[in-house]
Scaffold this active site. Structure first.
Site, PDB file in Angstrom:
ATOM      1  N   ASP A 186      -7.803  -5.608  -0.080  1.00 47.35           N
ATOM      2  CA  ASP A 186      -8.270  -6.518  -1.124  1.00 47.35           C
ATOM      3  C   ASP A 186      -7.862  -7.972  -0.918  1.00 47.35           C
ATOM      4  OD1 ASP A 186      -9.545  -4.554  -2.762  1.00 47.35           O
ATOM      5  OD2 ASP A 186      -7.564  -3.840  -3.341  1.00 47.35           O
ATOM      6  N   HIS A 208       0.837  -1.188   0.000  1.00 49.05           N
ATOM      7  CA  HIS A 208       0.000   0.000   0.000  1.00 49.05           C
ATOM      8  C   HIS A 208       0.874   1.241   0.000  1.00 49.05           C
ATOM      9  CE1 HIS A 208      -3.135   2.869   1.065  1.00 49.05           C
ATOM     10  NE2 HIS A 208      -3.958   1.966   0.582  1.00 49.05           N
TER      11      HIS A 208
END
Ligand code: CMC
Length: 390
Positions: A327, A270
């Site tokens: 996700d 991320h």
């Protein structure tokens, strides 16, 4: 003009001030309007969170009811849109259709495309929130060749979406309730994430004073990419591929670590979180809750758990501060609920919609807003003499 600094992907550039969402990437903190995501996940419904993000505060009970009723009474598709959706190719990706349909809302509702008119902005806000689940469900029903199911005003937002999607195939009783609760929670966890790629896109498009429908449509297309929302689909495809390869996780991770291969561990890493993604923790717990109820262990979930363990013990990932993101575990939950892989990113879009709208509106109200227009460092040739043509 002053010095132009190079900042690929805007990793180091704040393009606006915002009051909506706070992230501390080192500490793994995520708050909407000051409220920790864990508290909202525990105590609020998705609709409450929509209200909070867009209006800046939690609704009173009567306000929430009015908000929910307004969405209920706007859930039908505009006349003509159903025909349009039905005319698209059956095997088209649902995200492409979703973006197209949302874009055409400005054609069907030309009475709510003026950003300078607050009443029109409110109307566009209501219509988007009310109709996105209806559009998504119809796209799904078309894709499986089943008749569409009209919105049912007696159901709440999430139940209604699940009903329009699955109809009588929807589980009843305890499992049905668990699925509705899980869906609501997943939507909350996706509802905003400050200046992510799709939200930044919505702002960029909106900064030219384009209308809300068109700006959100652009955001949906940004979300579709596998590095952003498309990662939830990509994770499941990755797990299936590993299973087909005989479940050899070491071989797969070796491929990821081989820089030549360009394979990424989808659902990991991320831009902002460098320790853990608080959403991923909530989602992993939810996945346990849902998949442990199944009679047989879910093969792909087991694979995902092992893959996570192995990656977290591997210096390639720890050195680069790569951890599971939002996700990584969503796909196995959606799959257990009966959604096909191609619908996963559509679910993300339904969740992220209030965030997109809140940012678009915040930008519109901010007197410091200027048209979004980044600079560049030109590295092409200097002036060249144009070839004379005989
Ligand atoms: N697998 C393998 N290596 C990775 C991964 C990954 N998933 N993510 C980053 N790296 C490596 C990258 O190759 C680079 O290594 P090096 O420094 O040796 O060149 C280093 O880690 C830093 O990566 P980066 O590409 O500069 O990081 P970024 O901030 O530009 O990208 C990201 C963030 C999320 C796009 C990226 O981590 C990624 O592609 N992850 C996989 C896709 C994914 O799961 N996306 C969902 C993001 S979360 C929510 C959402 O938007 O949907």
């Amino acid at each position: 003009a002053g010095m132009v600094t190079l900042d690929p992907g805007f990793g180091n550039t704040a393009s606006c001030k915002s009051e909506i969402t706070y992230i501390d990437g080192a500490a793994g903190i995520l708050r909407y309007r000051g409220y920790p995501i864990q508290d909202l996940a525990q105590g609020s419904s998705f609709l409450e969170v929509c209200y909070l993000l867009i209006k800046g505060r939690l609704p009173e009970a009567a306000e929430l009811k009015e908000f929910a009723d307004e969405l209920r009474s706007n859930a039908e598709l505009p006349e003509g849109m159903a025909d349009m959706l039905d005319a698209f190719p059956r095997n088209a990706h649902p995200m492409t259709l979703l973006a197209s349909a949302v874009n055409t809302l400005s054609a069907f509702y030309a009475d709510s495309v003026n950003p300078q008119d607050p009443a029109q902005v409110d109307l566009a806000t209501t219509r988007l929130l009310a109709k996105l689940p209806t559009i998504a469900a119809r796209i799904y029903r078309n894709s499986i060749g089943e008749a569409p199911i009209a919105p049912d005003p007696s159901l709440d937002y999430v139940e209604n979406f699940l009903n329009m999607t699955f109809g009588s195939a929807k589980p009843e009783g305890e499992v049905g309730e668990l699925f509705a609760k899980a869906m609501d929670l997943l939507l909350i966890l996706h509802a905003d994430h400050e200046q992510n790629c799709s939200t930044a896109t919505v702002r960029v498009v909106g900064s030219s004073q384009a209308d809300l429908y068109g700006s959100v449509s652009a955001g949906i297309n940004a979300l579709f990419g596998p590095l952003h929302g498309g990662a939830n689909q990509a994770v499941l495809e990755m797990l299936e591929q590993i299973r087909e390869m005989g479940g050899d996780l070491d071989a797969f991770l070796a491929q990821v670590k081989d820089r030549e291969s360009k394979t990424r561990l989808m659902g990991f890493g991320h831009r902002v979180y460098k320790n853990f993604d608080p959403r991923s923790r909530e989602i992993k717990g939810l996945a346990r809750q849902i998949l442990d109820r199944q009679e047989r262990p879910d093969e792909l979930f087991e694979l995902a758990l092992k893959l996570e363990d192995k990656a977290l013990a591997d210096s390639y990932f720890t050195e680069r501060k790569l951890y599971p993101n939002v996700d990584f575990f969503t796909g196995v939950i959606y799959r257990a609920m009966g959604f096909p892989t191609s619908m996963f990113t559509v679910l993300f879009a339904i969740g992220r919609l209030p965030g997109w709208i809140a940012h678009w509106r915040e930008q519109l109200a901010d007197p410091a807003t200027r048209i979004s227009r980044p600079r560049q460092l030109y590295i092409g040739p200097g002036e060249r003499s144009y070839p004379g043509r005989a």
